[in-house]
Design a protein around this motif. Sequence first.
Motif, PDB file in Angstrom:
ATOM      1  N   UNK A   8       0.849  -1.185   0.000  1.00 25.44           N
ATOM      2  CA  UNK A   8       0.000   0.000   0.000  1.00 25.44           C
ATOM      3  C   UNK A   8       0.882   1.232   0.000  1.00 25.44           C
ATOM      4  N   UNK A   9       0.382   2.345  -0.486  1.00 28.34           N
ATOM      5  CA  UNK A   9       1.187   3.574  -0.512  1.00 28.34           C
ATOM      6  C   UNK A   9       1.707   3.934   0.883  1.00 28.34           C
ATOM      7  N   UNK A  10       3.004   4.182   0.966  1.00 31.00           N
ATOM      8  CA  UNK A  10       3.606   4.575   2.226  1.00 31.00           C
ATOM      9  C   UNK A  10       3.864   3.444   3.186  1.00 31.00           C
ATOM     10  N   UNK A  11       3.590   2.212   2.762  1.00 32.31           N
ATOM     11  CA  UNK A  11       3.793   1.066   3.645  1.00 32.31           C
ATOM     12  C   UNK A  11       4.795   0.095   3.037  1.00 32.31           C
ATOM     13  N   UNK A  12       5.360  -0.747   3.889  1.00 31.12           N
ATOM     14  CA  UNK A  12       6.282  -1.761   3.409  1.00 31.12           C
ATOM     15  C   UNK A  12       5.525  -2.898   2.716  1.00 31.12           C
ATOM     16  N   UNK A  13       6.216  -3.553   1.829  1.00 27.85           N
ATOM     17  CA  UNK A  13       5.641  -4.709   1.173  1.00 27.85           C
ATOM     18  C   UNK A  13       5.389  -5.825   2.178  1.00 27.85           C
ATOM     19  N   UNK A  14       4.267  -6.482   2.038  1.00 22.53           N
ATOM     20  CA  UNK A  14       3.858  -7.544   2.963  1.00 22.53           C
ATOM     21  C   UNK A  14       3.589  -8.824   2.189  1.00 22.53           C
ATOM     22  N   UNK A  15       4.156  -9.908   2.637  1.00 17.00           N
ATOM     23  CA  UNK A  15       3.838 -11.215   2.064  1.00 17.00           C
ATOM     24  C   UNK A  15       2.557 -11.724   2.681  1.00 17.00           C
ATOM     25  N   UNK A  16       1.549 -12.024   1.878  1.00 15.93           N
ATOM     26  CA  UNK A  16       0.260 -12.408   2.445  1.00 15.93           C
ATOM     27  C   UNK A  16      -0.042 -13.891   2.324  1.00 15.93           C
ATOM     28  N   UNK A  17       0.437 -14.548   1.282  1.00 16.35           N
ATOM     29  CA  UNK A  17       0.130 -15.966   1.108  1.00 16.35           C
ATOM     30  C   UNK A  17       1.199 -16.627   0.252  1.00 16.35           C
TER      31      UNK A  17
ATOM     32  N   UNK B 101      13.535 -23.879  -1.125  1.00 20.18           N
ATOM     33  CA  UNK B 101      13.188 -25.188  -0.560  1.00 20.18           C
ATOM     34  C   UNK B 101      11.795 -25.175   0.072  1.00 20.18           C
ATOM     35  N   UNK B 102      11.137 -26.323   0.010  1.00 19.50           N
ATOM     36  CA  UNK B 102       9.835 -26.433   0.648  1.00 19.50           C
ATOM     37  C   UNK B 102       9.951 -26.102   2.123  1.00 19.50           C
ATOM     38  N   UNK B 103       8.990 -25.361   2.621  1.00 13.65           N
ATOM     39  CA  UNK B 103       9.016 -24.969   4.027  1.00 13.65           C
ATOM     40  C   UNK B 103       9.664 -23.615   4.268  1.00 13.65           C
ATOM     41  N   UNK B 104      10.237 -23.030   3.227  1.00 16.58           N
ATOM     42  CA  UNK B 104      10.903 -21.734   3.382  1.00 16.58           C
ATOM     43  C   UNK B 104      10.247 -20.644   2.570  1.00 16.58           C
ATOM     44  N   UNK B 105       9.045 -20.892   2.065  1.00 12.60           N
ATOM     45  CA  UNK B 105       8.427 -19.913   1.165  1.00 12.60           C
ATOM     46  C   UNK B 105       8.204 -18.538   1.793  1.00 12.60           C
ATOM     47  N   UNK B 106       7.715 -18.472   3.035  1.00  9.11           N
ATOM     48  CA  UNK B 106       7.536 -17.136   3.616  1.00  9.11           C
ATOM     49  C   UNK B 106       8.866 -16.524   4.023  1.00  9.11           C
ATOM     50  N   UNK B 107       8.922 -15.204   4.030  1.00 15.29           N
ATOM     51  CA  UNK B 107      10.061 -14.528   4.612  1.00 15.29           C
ATOM     52  C   UNK B 107      11.342 -14.580   3.811  1.00 15.29           C
ATOM     53  N   UNK B 108      11.244 -14.911   2.533  1.00 13.11           N
ATOM     54  CA  UNK B 108      12.440 -14.977   1.697  1.00 13.11           C
ATOM     55  C   UNK B 108      12.344 -13.959   0.568  1.00 13.11           C
ATOM     56  N   UNK B 109      13.463 -13.600   0.025  1.00 16.68           N
ATOM     57  CA  UNK B 109      13.489 -12.728  -1.141  1.00 16.68           C
ATOM     58  C   UNK B 109      13.202 -13.569  -2.383  1.00 16.68           C
ATOM     59  N   UNK B 110      12.326 -13.034  -3.234  1.00 15.63           N
ATOM     60  CA  UNK B 110      11.935 -13.744  -4.445  1.00 15.63           C
ATOM     61  C   UNK B 110      12.607 -13.120  -5.663  1.00 15.63           C
ATOM     62  N   UNK B 111      12.922 -13.990  -6.615  1.00 16.99           N
ATOM     63  CA  UNK B 111      13.674 -13.536  -7.787  1.00 16.99           C
ATOM     64  C   UNK B 111      12.774 -13.001  -8.887  1.00 16.99           C
ATOM     65  N   UNK B 112      11.632 -13.632  -9.102  1.00 20.02           N
ATOM     66  CA  UNK B 112      10.778 -13.274 -10.235  1.00 20.02           C
ATOM     67  C   UNK B 112       9.478 -12.652  -9.744  1.00 20.02           C
ATOM     68  N   UNK B 113       9.099 -11.552 -10.397  1.00 21.27           N
ATOM     69  CA  UNK B 113       7.932 -10.786  -9.963  1.00 21.27           C
ATOM     70  C   UNK B 113       7.054 -10.412 -11.146  1.00 21.27           C
ATOM     71  N   UNK B 114       5.748 -10.326 -10.869  1.00 23.80           N
ATOM     72  CA  UNK B 114       4.837  -9.777 -11.860  1.00 23.80           C
ATOM     73  C   UNK B 114       4.751  -8.271 -11.720  1.00 23.80           C
TER      74      UNK B 114
END
Length: 124
Positions: free
Chosen positions: A40-49, A102-115
């Motif tokens: 959201x504007x003025x907020x940090x990016x949040x991983x939701x799912x 790796x499986x089990x590490x999806x949250x809280x990691x930096x992702x390489x590819x983005x839409x």
Amino acid sequence: QVQLMESGGGSVQTGGSLRLSCIVSGYPYSRYCMGWFRQAPGKEREGVAFIYSIGGSSHYADSVKGRFTISQDNAKNTVYLLMNSLKPEDTAMYYCAADSLPQGTCPGREYKYWGQGTQVTVSS
């Protein structure tokens, strides 16, 4: 070349629902994490799912748990985010992302590819 394309955003009233889609093309591996993020504007990016490509294990942020559901259709190379009971605080640009984590590490990691993102606006 890996490409992610989101769709399904829009404007809804409080309590409404939306389903976001993310089509993934060109991904060279079968095992990877997919995530939906929002900013959201003025907020940090949040991983939701998050979801793992094999087995479909998922993880949700507390802010959306019980309201959002992530799912995947591997035959269509598509990941979905069903958002129910939407609140004004869910208003944000939503992005999908992918990476070979790796499986089990999806949250809280930096992702390489983005839409490019799709806008969700919830009015009160």
